[in-house]
Design an enzyme around this catalytic site. Structure first.
Site, PDB file in Angstrom:
ATOM      1  N   ASP A  14       7.675  10.599  -5.928  1.00  0.00           N
ATOM      2  CA  ASP A  14       7.645   9.209  -6.366  1.00  0.00           C
ATOM      3  C   ASP A  14       8.013   9.080  -7.848  1.00  0.00           C
ATOM      4  O   ASP A  14       7.553   9.876  -8.674  1.00  0.00           O
ATOM      5  CB  ASP A  14       6.205   8.697  -6.166  1.00  0.00           C
ATOM      6  CG  ASP A  14       6.076   7.214  -6.417  1.00  0.00           C
ATOM      7  OD1 ASP A  14       6.762   6.448  -5.746  1.00  0.00           O
ATOM      8  OD2 ASP A  14       5.288   6.827  -7.304  1.00  0.00           O
ATOM      9  N   GLU A  65      12.857  10.227  -5.681  1.00  0.00           N
ATOM     10  CA  GLU A  65      13.188   8.826  -5.930  1.00  0.00           C
ATOM     11  C   GLU A  65      13.623   8.729  -7.394  1.00  0.00           C
ATOM     12  O   GLU A  65      12.799   8.737  -8.304  1.00  0.00           O
ATOM     13  CB  GLU A  65      11.992   7.908  -5.694  1.00  0.00           C
ATOM     14  CG  GLU A  65      12.358   6.453  -5.941  1.00  0.00           C
ATOM     15  CD  GLU A  65      11.168   5.563  -6.234  1.00  0.00           C
ATOM     16  OE1 GLU A  65      10.174   6.069  -6.769  1.00  0.00           O
ATOM     17  OE2 GLU A  65      11.225   4.382  -5.908  1.00  0.00           O
TER      18      GLU A  65
HETATM   19  O1  TEU Z   1       8.613   3.023  -7.289  1.00  0.00           O
HETATM   20  C1  TEU Z   1       9.026   3.606  -8.523  1.00  0.00           C
HETATM   21  C2  TEU Z   1      10.156   2.889  -9.139  1.00  0.00           C
HETATM   22  O2  TEU Z   1      11.034   3.495  -9.722  1.00  0.00           O
HETATM   23  C3  TEU Z   1      10.199   1.402  -9.026  1.00  0.00           C
HETATM   24  O3  TEU Z   1      11.099   0.860  -9.962  1.00  0.00           O
HETATM   25  C4  TEU Z   1      10.709   1.065  -7.632  1.00  0.00           C
HETATM   26  O4  TEU Z   1      12.062   1.461  -7.562  1.00  0.00           O
HETATM   27  C5  TEU Z   1      10.566  -0.385  -7.330  1.00  0.00           C
HETATM   28  O5  TEU Z   1      11.376  -1.131  -8.196  1.00  0.00           O
HETATM   29  C6  TEU Z   1       9.123  -0.804  -7.386  1.00  0.00           C
HETATM   30  O6  TEU Z   1       9.046  -2.088  -6.736  1.00  0.00           O
HETATM   31  C7  TEU Z   1       7.684   3.877  -6.643  1.00  0.00           C
HETATM   32  C8  TEU Z   1       7.336   3.305  -5.269  1.00  0.00           C
HETATM   33  O7  TEU Z   1       8.528   3.255  -4.483  1.00  0.00           O
HETATM   34  C9  TEU Z   1       6.727   1.950  -5.432  1.00  0.00           C
HETATM   35  O8  TEU Z   1       6.406   1.413  -4.150  1.00  0.00           O
HETATM   36  C10 TEU Z   1       5.463   2.084  -6.265  1.00  0.00           C
HETATM   37  O9  TEU Z   1       4.935   0.784  -6.522  1.00  0.00           O
HETATM   38  C11 TEU Z   1       5.753   2.777  -7.607  1.00  0.00           C
HETATM   39  O10 TEU Z   1       6.507   3.967  -7.451  1.00  0.00           O
HETATM   40  C12 TEU Z   1       4.468   3.198  -8.285  1.00  0.00           C
HETATM   41  O11 TEU Z   1       3.929   4.299  -7.595  1.00  0.00           O
END
Ligand code: TEU
Length: 545
Positions: A204, A244
């Site tokens: 994440d 990610e």
């Molecule tokens: O998201 C991390 C992130 O890089 C965010 O910018 C994501 O792309 C998105 O814009 C958040 O709405 C990850 C998870 O995918 C997200 O669901 C979590 O809220 C976040 O980390 C915090 O753990």
């Protein structure tokens, strides 16, 4: 190294399926999905052609960010099951050749985690340096992930009079990865879940892990990812690190690392965003441009391709005017847009004006070099929930049949405090049971795509080349391997179009692997006629072969 030597790189030919246990299948009628329910649905995923399940967070949590706020890394949210049920579900999946990866959320913890509760009690707490504290916020402003919901990435902790950093919500204090004790804790967490049998991790928020004030090593921030890769490889050689990394392709190259030393797969956010720009324009040109510029990576690594996921459809990598085009086309209502950068809708309603476009999009997803990822419900064209509820709109309960609550749960309505699906996408219209029995359904089509993808190794291993077919409204891409190549044709226009395959030599023959319904039989192979929103997969091989 040729593909034959890379048979253990299972992720390079995987069909990944992201699900949230909490919204997938409830087995005990309490209104929450659970592992016992998921275990019953593994055969449905097997039939679809899934080869890897990505479990969204399922550990103990106050659930203020849909589980991405973890309060005990070694636990299971009691609403979803227990460690025994997790191990059982992993075993059932692996018995069917389906691997299971899970979210690794170690950029932060929940503020209810015992580490943070201890850290904030006193500046002398042994856990104080597990987090990032400053007497006052640094002058340099960090970009907000949730503008409108947060105003800073620093929050004052009254009791000890210092500010702590939180890249996301203020209830998610960032871990301090510069602290070797924190990195050791992360190793224990990773080691524990590998021992329980997971096949790897969806890591994440990777860029946040190695940036900000809690950077592992300001001189060499990627050292943490190399350390993680080495550790995972020592514990479980075939375990996956799927990152990610919501950045441009050229920045993502750093997260693969030289000689495959960091992430094995990364989500291809650039391509996902330009697909929507091409769909909005009904012209493949922006997608062709992005794919042509996508860097090649080590054969052991690759791109996880997707159209939608559990978050907003982020358009952060597009230019402002391009983002506006996509907003205009697919998010006409204000509540469908979030954070000034994304769309909180599922794909089917976004492309609902013409079902041919939905099939074009999924044909493209499975044909682009990379490992396709489906977000649960995509296979049946599920719609978003009807309401101004942010990202929660795309996280509604799975629709298994036309019965009450779509067969997700037997709980009374009152237990499900969420709105229903948007008009026309309720379980009576969209569900697995009916579509699995309909050879013409979206579910059947996606199952066929998954099968074709798995039987066309050129897509996964071939070298990507975008060809000029003479009309920018059609994407013509090639994935070339030794002796044979795959050609994908995708018409982003509603008009029937003809393209020319530029490199077809006399000695080559073209075999149709799949094509849009009602496609006219093809004449001269180099001339390919496509219906409006039509697509075709071809295998070119030398006649000798
Ligand atoms: O998201 C991390 C992130 O890089 C965010 O910018 C994501 O792309 C998105 O814009 C958040 O709405 C990850 C998870 O995918 C997200 O669901 C979590 O809220 C976040 O980390 C915090 O753990």
């Amino acid at each position: 190294m040729n593909p034959a030597d890379t048979s253990d790189l299972w992720w390079r030919t995987a069909v990944i399926y992201c699900l949230d246990v909490e919204t997938f299948q409830d087995s005990d009628g309490d209104g929450y999905g659970d592992f016992a329910g998921l275990a019953r649905r593994i055969d449905d995923l097997d039939a679809l052609g899934v080869t890897c399940i990505w479990l969204m967070p399922f550990q103990s949590t106050p659930d203020r960010d849909d589980g991405y706020d973890i309060s005990d890394f070694y636990s299971v949210d009691p609403r979803l099951g227990d460690l025994g049920r997790v191990a059982e579900t992993i075993r059932i999946a692996q018995d069917r050749g389906i691997r299971v990866v899970m979210d690794l959320v170690v950029n932060h913890t929940s503020d209810r985690h015992p580490w943070f509760r201890a850290a904030r009690r006193s500046r002398d707490s042994p856990f104080r340096d597990y987090y990032v504290w400053r007497d006052r916020p640094p002058r340099k402003k960090q970009k907000l992930v949730f503008p409108g919901e947060e105003t800073s990435v620093w929050e004052l902790d009254e009791r000890t009079g210092q500010y702590f950093q939180h890249s996301f919500y203020r209830h998610q204090p960032d871990l301090n990865l510069a602290n070797p004790q924190v990195r050791a804790e992360i190793a224990r967490i990773v080691g524990f879940w590998l021992k329980l049998g997971v096949d790897g991790f969806r890591v994440d928020a990777v860029p946040f892990l190695i940036s900000g004030e809690g950077t592992p090593d300001a001189q060499d921030p990627h050292s943490f990812l190399r350390e993680l890769r080495r550790f995972v490889g020592r514990r479980e050689g075939s375990a996956l690190l799927l990152g990610e990394v919501g950045l441009a392709h050229e920045q993502q190259v750093e997260y693969f690392g030289g000689d495959a030393t960091q992430l094995d797969l990364q989500f291809d956010f650039v391509t996902a965003e330009t697909v929507f720009l091409a769909l909005a324009r009904r012209d493949a040109e922006p997608l062709a441009r992005a794919l042509s510029a996508r860097p090649e990576v080590d054969v052991r690594q690759g791109w996880a391709m997707f159209l939608r996921n559990h978050d907003e459809l982020s358009l952060a990598l597009l230019a402002d005017e391009e983002r506006e085009e996509v907003f205009e086309a697919f998010a006409p209502e204000e509540h469908q847009r979030v954070y000034g950068r994304g769309i909180v809708r599922r794909l089917a309603p976004m492309l609902g004006d013409d079902p041919r476009r939905l099939r074009l999009a999924y044909s493209l997803l499975f044909s682009l070099p990379g490992s396709p990822m489906l977000f649960y419900g995509e296979e049946i064209g599920m719609g978003e929930l009807d309401g101004d509820i942010g990202r929660g709109a795309v996280r509604g309960p799975m629709q298994w049949d036309a019965g009450r609550h779509g067969g997700f749960t037997t709980a009374q309505r009152s237990r499900l405090n969420r709105p229903g699906p948007v008009e026309g996408y309720g379980p009576e219209h969209v569900n697995v049971h009916d579509q699995r029995r309909d050879p013409e359904s979206l579910w059947s089509f996606i199952s066929t795509l998954a099968s074709r993808y798995r039987s066309t190794p050129e897509i996964s291993w071939g070298r990507l080349r975008v060809l000029d077919g003479g009309d920018s409204r059609v994407l013509v891409h090639e994935a070339a391997s030794e002796g044979s190549s795959f050609i994908g044709l995708h018409n982003f226009s509603p008009e029937p179009l003809t393209v020319i395959l530029p490199d077809l030599s006399d000695g080559q023959s073209a075999t149709v692997l799949i094509e849009s319904r009602g496609s006219a039989p093809q004449g001269e192979h180099s001339e390919q006629r496509l219906d409006g929103y039509g697509f075709r997969w071809l295998r070119l091989s030398s006649s000798a072969a």
